[in-house]
Design a protein around this motif. Structure first.
Motif, PDB file in Angstrom:
ATOM      1  N   PRO A 212      23.973  89.064   5.627  1.00 51.76           N
ATOM      2  CA  PRO A 212      22.464  89.861   4.905  1.00 51.76           C
ATOM      3  C   PRO A 212      21.592  90.517   6.162  1.00 51.76           C
ATOM      4  O   PRO A 212      21.646  90.031   7.319  1.00 51.76           O
ATOM      5  CB  PRO A 212      21.752  88.827   4.293  1.00 51.76           C
ATOM      6  N   ASN A 213      21.447  91.341   5.585  1.00 49.83           N
ATOM      7  CA  ASN A 213      20.915  92.911   6.642  1.00 49.83           C
ATOM      8  C   ASN A 213      20.078  93.280   5.467  1.00 49.83           C
ATOM      9  O   ASN A 213      19.278  93.535   4.652  1.00 49.83           O
ATOM     10  CB  ASN A 213      21.745  93.812   6.387  1.00 49.83           C
ATOM     11  N   PRO A 214      18.231  93.194   5.867  1.00 49.51           N
ATOM     12  CA  PRO A 214      17.729  92.392   6.998  1.00 49.51           C
ATOM     13  C   PRO A 214      18.384  90.252   6.378  1.00 49.51           C
ATOM     14  O   PRO A 214      18.321  90.223   6.348  1.00 49.51           O
ATOM     15  CB  PRO A 214      16.404  92.319   7.251  1.00 49.51           C
ATOM     16  N   PRO A 215      18.549  89.145   7.999  1.00 49.05           N
ATOM     17  CA  PRO A 215      18.470  88.490   8.220  1.00 49.05           C
ATOM     18  C   PRO A 215      17.249  87.850   7.403  1.00 49.05           C
ATOM     19  O   PRO A 215      16.176  88.383   7.219  1.00 49.05           O
ATOM     20  CB  PRO A 215      18.245  88.127   9.441  1.00 49.05           C
ATOM     21  N   ARG A 216      17.641  86.098   6.349  1.00 43.28           N
ATOM     22  CA  ARG A 216      16.821  86.108   5.005  1.00 43.28           C
ATOM     23  C   ARG A 216      16.853  84.868   6.117  1.00 43.28           C
ATOM     24  O   ARG A 216      17.760  84.055   6.543  1.00 43.28           O
ATOM     25  CB  ARG A 216      17.359  85.663   3.960  1.00 43.28           C
ATOM     26  N   PRO A 217      15.493  84.420   5.085  1.00 43.28           N
ATOM     27  CA  PRO A 217      15.343  82.519   5.360  1.00 43.28           C
ATOM     28  C   PRO A 217      15.769  81.597   4.706  1.00 43.28           C
ATOM     29  O   PRO A 217      16.601  82.515   3.438  1.00 43.28           O
ATOM     30  CB  PRO A 217      13.598  82.421   5.439  1.00 43.28           C
ATOM     31  N   PRO A 218      16.634  80.674   4.753  1.00 41.32           N
ATOM     32  CA  PRO A 218      16.943  79.386   3.973  1.00 41.32           C
ATOM     33  C   PRO A 218      16.520  79.490   2.879  1.00 41.32           C
ATOM     34  O   PRO A 218      15.165  79.401   2.853  1.00 41.32           O
ATOM     35  CB  PRO A 218      16.778  78.546   4.475  1.00 41.32           C
ATOM     36  N   ARG A 219      17.776  79.277   1.831  1.00 40.49           N
ATOM     37  CA  ARG A 219      16.694  79.057   0.358  1.00 40.49           C
ATOM     38  C   ARG A 219      17.350  77.730   0.008  1.00 40.49           C
ATOM     39  O   ARG A 219      17.929  77.220   0.368  1.00 40.49           O
ATOM     40  CB  ARG A 219      17.140  80.310  -0.732  1.00 40.49           C
ATOM     41  N   ILE A 220      16.355  77.346  -1.417  1.00 39.94           N
ATOM     42  CA  ILE A 220      17.020  76.135  -1.961  1.00 39.94           C
ATOM     43  C   ILE A 220      17.963  76.614  -2.885  1.00 39.94           C
ATOM     44  O   ILE A 220      17.678  77.224  -3.736  1.00 39.94           O
ATOM     45  CB  ILE A 220      15.860  75.012  -2.185  1.00 39.94           C
ATOM     46  N   LEU A 221      19.599  75.708  -3.295  1.00 34.02           N
ATOM     47  CA  LEU A 221      20.514  76.482  -4.087  1.00 34.02           C
ATOM     48  C   LEU A 221      20.821  75.091  -5.002  1.00 34.02           C
ATOM     49  O   LEU A 221      21.379  74.143  -4.547  1.00 34.02           O
ATOM     50  CB  LEU A 221      21.965  77.147  -3.336  1.00 34.02           C
ATOM     51  N   GLY A 222      21.351  75.163  -6.120  1.00 35.21           N
ATOM     52  CA  GLY A 222      21.263  73.902  -6.276  1.00 35.21           C
ATOM     53  C   GLY A 222      23.135  74.426  -7.151  1.00 35.21           C
ATOM     54  O   GLY A 222      23.883  75.604  -6.475  1.00 35.21           O
ATOM     55  N   ARG A 223      24.115  73.692  -7.328  1.00 41.33           N
ATOM     56  CA  ARG A 223      25.101  73.562  -8.165  1.00 41.33           C
ATOM     57  C   ARG A 223      26.090  72.909  -9.087  1.00 41.33           C
ATOM     58  O   ARG A 223      25.904  71.886  -8.974  1.00 41.33           O
ATOM     59  CB  ARG A 223      26.724  74.065  -7.163  1.00 41.33           C
ATOM     60  N   ILE A 224      26.579  73.215  -9.547  1.00 37.35           N
ATOM     61  CA  ILE A 224      27.181  72.396 -11.508  1.00 37.35           C
ATOM     62  C   ILE A 224      28.166  71.556 -10.354  1.00 37.35           C
ATOM     63  O   ILE A 224      29.492  71.549  -9.806  1.00 37.35           O
ATOM     64  CB  ILE A 224      27.883  72.883 -12.217  1.00 37.35           C
ATOM     65  N   GLN A 225      28.110  70.312  -9.435  1.00 37.95           N
ATOM     66  CA  GLN A 225      28.477  69.007  -9.148  1.00 37.95           C
ATOM     67  C   GLN A 225      30.189  68.765  -9.868  1.00 37.95           C
ATOM     68  O   GLN A 225      30.989  68.299  -9.094  1.00 37.95           O
ATOM     69  CB  GLN A 225      27.972  67.965  -8.461  1.00 37.95           C
ATOM     70  N   GLN A 226      29.516  68.099 -11.487  1.00 35.47           N
ATOM     71  CA  GLN A 226      30.603  67.380 -12.232  1.00 35.47           C
ATOM     72  C   GLN A 226      30.068  67.611 -12.969  1.00 35.47           C
ATOM     73  O   GLN A 226      29.732  66.938 -13.903  1.00 35.47           O
ATOM     74  CB  GLN A 226      30.356  65.736 -11.897  1.00 35.47           C
ATOM     75  N   ILE A 227      31.365  67.415 -14.224  1.00 34.28           N
ATOM     76  CA  ILE A 227      31.252  67.656 -15.424  1.00 34.28           C
ATOM     77  C   ILE A 227      32.307  66.177 -15.907  1.00 34.28           C
ATOM     78  O   ILE A 227      32.965  66.087 -15.233  1.00 34.28           O
ATOM     79  CB  ILE A 227      31.252  69.042 -16.383  1.00 34.28           C
ATOM     80  N   GLN A 228      32.637  66.267 -17.629  1.00 39.51           N
ATOM     81  CA  GLN A 228      33.606  65.418 -17.948  1.00 39.51           C
ATOM     82  C   GLN A 228      34.636  66.629 -17.952  1.00 39.51           C
ATOM     83  O   GLN A 228      34.764  67.304 -18.859  1.00 39.51           O
ATOM     84  CB  GLN A 228      33.134  64.936 -19.127  1.00 39.51           C
ATOM     85  N   THR A 229      36.050  66.167 -17.442  1.00 39.92           N
ATOM     86  CA  THR A 229      36.831  67.254 -17.015  1.00 39.92           C
ATOM     87  C   THR A 229      37.949  66.595 -17.692  1.00 39.92           C
ATOM     88  O   THR A 229      38.759  67.762 -18.198  1.00 39.92           O
ATOM     89  CB  THR A 229      37.405  67.758 -16.058  1.00 39.92           C
ATOM     90  N   SER A 230      38.233  65.539 -17.998  1.00 39.98           N
ATOM     91  CA  SER A 230      39.505  65.092 -18.537  1.00 39.98           C
ATOM     92  C   SER A 230      39.451  64.674 -20.062  1.00 39.98           C
ATOM     93  O   SER A 230      38.710  64.487 -20.736  1.00 39.98           O
ATOM     94  CB  SER A 230      40.240  63.511 -17.754  1.00 39.98           C
ATOM     95  N   ILE A 231      40.574  65.812 -20.658  1.00 41.33           N
ATOM     96  CA  ILE A 231      40.656  65.789 -21.893  1.00 41.33           C
ATOM     97  C   ILE A 231      41.888  64.975 -22.466  1.00 41.33           C
ATOM     98  O   ILE A 231      42.618  65.507 -22.323  1.00 41.33           O
ATOM     99  CB  ILE A 231      40.216  67.004 -22.741  1.00 41.33           C
ATOM    100  N   HIS A 232      41.693  63.583 -23.276  1.00 41.88           N
ATOM    101  CA  HIS A 232      42.854  63.076 -23.591  1.00 41.88           C
ATOM    102  C   HIS A 232      43.398  64.161 -25.201  1.00 41.88           C
ATOM    103  O   HIS A 232      42.587  64.470 -25.755  1.00 41.88           O
ATOM    104  CB  HIS A 232      42.638  61.966 -23.929  1.00 41.88           C
ATOM    105  N   VAL A 233      44.704  64.133 -25.020  1.00 41.53           N
ATOM    106  CA  VAL A 233      45.065  65.298 -25.940  1.00 41.53           C
ATOM    107  C   VAL A 233      45.704  63.899 -26.674  1.00 41.53           C
ATOM    108  O   VAL A 233      46.931  63.311 -26.560  1.00 41.53           O
ATOM    109  CB  VAL A 233      46.535  66.461 -25.911  1.00 41.53           C
ATOM    110  N   PRO A 234      45.381  63.362 -27.940  1.00 40.58           N
ATOM    111  CA  PRO A 234      46.523  62.940 -28.956  1.00 40.58           C
ATOM    112  C   PRO A 234      47.668  63.353 -29.689  1.00 40.58           C
ATOM    113  O   PRO A 234      47.916  64.192 -29.036  1.00 40.58           O
ATOM    114  CB  PRO A 234      45.481  62.206 -30.070  1.00 40.58           C
TER     115      PRO A 234
END
Lengths: 280, 367
Positions: A212-234
């Motif tokens: 980054p130009n100019p240098p920036r201080p650290p920041r707080i950042l979130g992320r989506i870590q997990q959702i229900q990903t397995s979808i059963h196909v009947p």
């Protein structure tokens, strides 16, 4: 009159309790599933191979079930390391505070590292938009970042290899989160393109991986870590996925050979409501 | 006194019968030794009557309670226990893999019916065998497979309905295991049930606070508290029918408790204490050492072998972990291991001294 137990005979109460536990647990599970599907449909989207991966298993595999894996894009957690900041970040300090994270401490302070290390991932509801405005903005910002890195990086070998390549990426992109799914739905009422699902959000201190130009201080950042990903196909939908050519995907058909109609019910849990197989 | 049991004997009767058989066997061996005969010589008539009585009593106990009446039988019983446990684990894997192999070709109602019926059928099998065998080998085997089938049952139901992962299933699994344990007197099932219920309680607390339930181990202080509760449960409820259950509670409680402390001593950032991670880690290291010593003392005083062993094991783990943190980085490796070896020898000498003192104490109280 009560029958007296023979010596050493165990009362039947525990046997009845064991049977009742099995029956009640099954009853609750079925009622939960039925309640989700018989209530009003919260969202209905049709996704392709880019969003729903099918991992083909040979007939000799130990698991004969067909499961699709939901693949999503989180604009908060993945962006090429370039000077310009990611313009699509929304899981920032104020949003994380609203989601229950304790963000009191200044991220620049010397104790911030140990303070934020103690923040555990939280259970929330997240909204994902399919192939909408946010996705198009994501594609555009990725293309800009790719061009920027090319001009900044003198050594072509050090250019991030997937820069700007979004044509295989999932178009299901995280756009918002809240503790209450109804509030989230009120903010994103389009049920044909926005799904709302239970999600796990994690947070960390971000020290800007680019230059980054100019240098920036650290920041707080979130992320989506997990959702229900397995979808059963009947069955009968699962039968079509046993075709060994079902997973073929080429430059001319990045969307693959199937379209899956997913419905989300009252409990924000999905089920497969239809599958369309496209012959080449 | 051993009650005369029906075909279905309670665990209490069986334990008492085994203790009586062990005492008679020890008495026969002692009376046959030259040393005892030199101070207590039975007349030939007394010897014959004692032999007849002891043989008849052992035969009666063996027939009525199926207890071990010789050292060889005891060894074979242990082999049977190990074989039935390994057999049960293999059968659990077989049930799960068999279902996985074919479930994709079945319609949803058939899938749900099969997985719901399997634990019920296995439970019926366990009930049937429990009425026909005095030992619990086949009952234990079928009960363990019934528990595995019930776990498979809810996993499949959750998967079919795409249910969001939740801690709630741990409750019926734990309750089912505990009910089977109490019905058939099975210690392994009790331990499994207690661990599942501890997991449920910790996960519920984690989820209630808004965190992801599966990371319940990230708050070891919850587990620390639950370990104490499980340890204390036998004090609140007497186990007349299953006298061998309280040691299981104590062992599960103590292991949960000490593993939680060990985790906090290694990574203090997960603690609720408002101190720096380093201070929390030092605190729990010292706390762990003190409590492990306390556990050894309590185990000796109350004659709880499991607690003495658990306390000793964790005392050594805490001690060596501390020494590792102190010395590993600056001390040559050979010297570090030499110090550890010397400490090991000193601990053996200390335990030997303690053992000698205990022997003296027992002599002192003997009239």
């Amino acid at each position: 009159m009560k029958r007296l137990l023979a010596e050493g005979e165990v009362p039947r109460t525990s046997l009845i309790a064991a049977v009742a536990i099995i029956l009640l647990a099954n009853l609750f599970a079925i009622l939960h599933g039925v309640r989700n599907r018989l209530g009003p449909v919260d969202a209905e989207v049709t996704l392709t191979r880019r969003e729903l991966w099918h991992l083909h298993r040979p007939a000799s595999d130990d698991d004969s079930g067909v499961t699709l894996r939901l693949n999503w894009t989180d604009p908060n957690s993945f962006f090429p390391p370039v000077s310009t900041d990611n313009p699509l970040i929304w899981l920032d300090r104020s949003k994380l505070t609203a989601l229950g994270f304790d963000c009191r401490m200044d991220p620049s302070s010397k104790d911030a590292g140990s303070f934020y290390q103690r923040q555990q991932p939280r259970q929330v509801y997240a909204a994902f938009e399919f192939n909408g405005r946010t996705w198009r903005a994501w594609v555009a910002s990725n293309a800009r970042a790719a061009a920027e890195q090319k001009s900044e990086q003198k050594d072509p070998a050090r250019v991030f290899p997937y820069m700007g390549n979004t044509k295989d990426q999932s178009r299901l992109i995280a756009i918002d989160a809240d503790l209450n799914p109804d509030t989230l739905r009120a903010r994103h009422p389009d049920r044909q393109s926005v799904i709302i699902v239970p999600a796990v959000v994690a947070m960390s201190l971000d020290y800007y991986s680019g230059n980054p130009n100019p240098p920036r201080p650290p920041r707080i950042l979130g992320r989506i870590q997990q959702i229900q990903t397995s979808i059963h196909v009947p069955r009968p939908y699962s039968d079509g996925f046993r075709n060994p050519h079902i997973d073929e995907q080429g430059p001319d058909n990045p969307d693959g050979t199937y379209r899956v109609k997913l419905r989300y019910g009252a409990s924000h849990e999905p089920w497969v409501a239809g599958v369309e197989f496209i012959s080449k | 006194m051993i009650p005369s049991g029906s075909n279905r004997t309670s665990e209490e009767d069986r334990v008492a019968a085994q203790q009586a058989a062990d005492r008679i066997r020890a008495l026969r061996q002692e009376l046959a030794s030259d040393e005892v005969q030199s101070v207590l010589a039975l007349t030939p008539d007394q010897q014959i009557r004692f032999d007849e009585w002891s043989r008849a009593r052992l035969a009666a106990l063996a027939q009525q309670f199926d207890v071990d009446t010789s050292t060889s039988q005891k060894r074979v019983s242990w082999a049977m226990r190990i074989a039935s446990t390994l057999g049960a684990l293999a059968l659990c894997a077989a049930v799960v893999l068999f279902f996985n192999r074919y479930w994709g070709y079945l319609d949803t109602p058939v899938q749900l019916a099969i997985v719901a019926l399997t634990p019920l059928v296995l439970l019926a099998g366990a009930e049937f065998t429990s009425r026909r065998e005095r030992t619990r080998y086949f009952t234990g085997l079928l009960s363990l497979v019934a528990l595995a089938s019930f776990i498979l049952n809810l996993v499949v139901a959750g998967s079919v309905f795409n249910v969001t992962s939740t801690e709630r299933a741990l409750l019926p699994w734990g309750a089912f295991a505990a009910v089977l344990a109490y019905r058939y007197g099975l210690r392994l099932l009790l331990a499994a049930g207690l661990l599942l219920l501890i997991g449920y309680a910790a996960a519920t607390a984690t989820a209630t606070m808004g965190y992801e339930w599966f990371r319940f181990y990230d708050r070891p202080e919850h587990l620390l508290l639950l370990g104490v509760i499980v340890f204390a449960l036998p004090f609140m409820r007497r186990h007349l029918r299953n006298p061998d259950f309280p040691p299981v509670y104590r062992l599960v409680g103590a292991l949960t408790f000490f593993i939680a402390i060990l985790s906090l001593a290694e990574w203090g950032a997960t603690s609720y204490l408002p101190w720096t991670s380093e201070n929390i880690e030092r605190f729990y290291e010292v706390f762990g050492l003190c409590l492990a010593s306390g556990a050894i003392w309590l185990g000796i005083v109350r004659n709880w072998n499991g607690i003495v062993n658990t306390g000793s094991a964790f005392f050594l783990i805490f001690l060596f972990t501390r020494l590792y943190h102190w010395w590993w980085d600056w001390m040559p490796r050979y010297l570090f291991f030499a110090v550890i070896g010397t400490l090991g020898i000193l601990l053996v000498l200390a335990f030997k001294h303690l053992r000698g003192q205990m022997s003296g104490d027992e002599k002192a109280v003997t009239p």
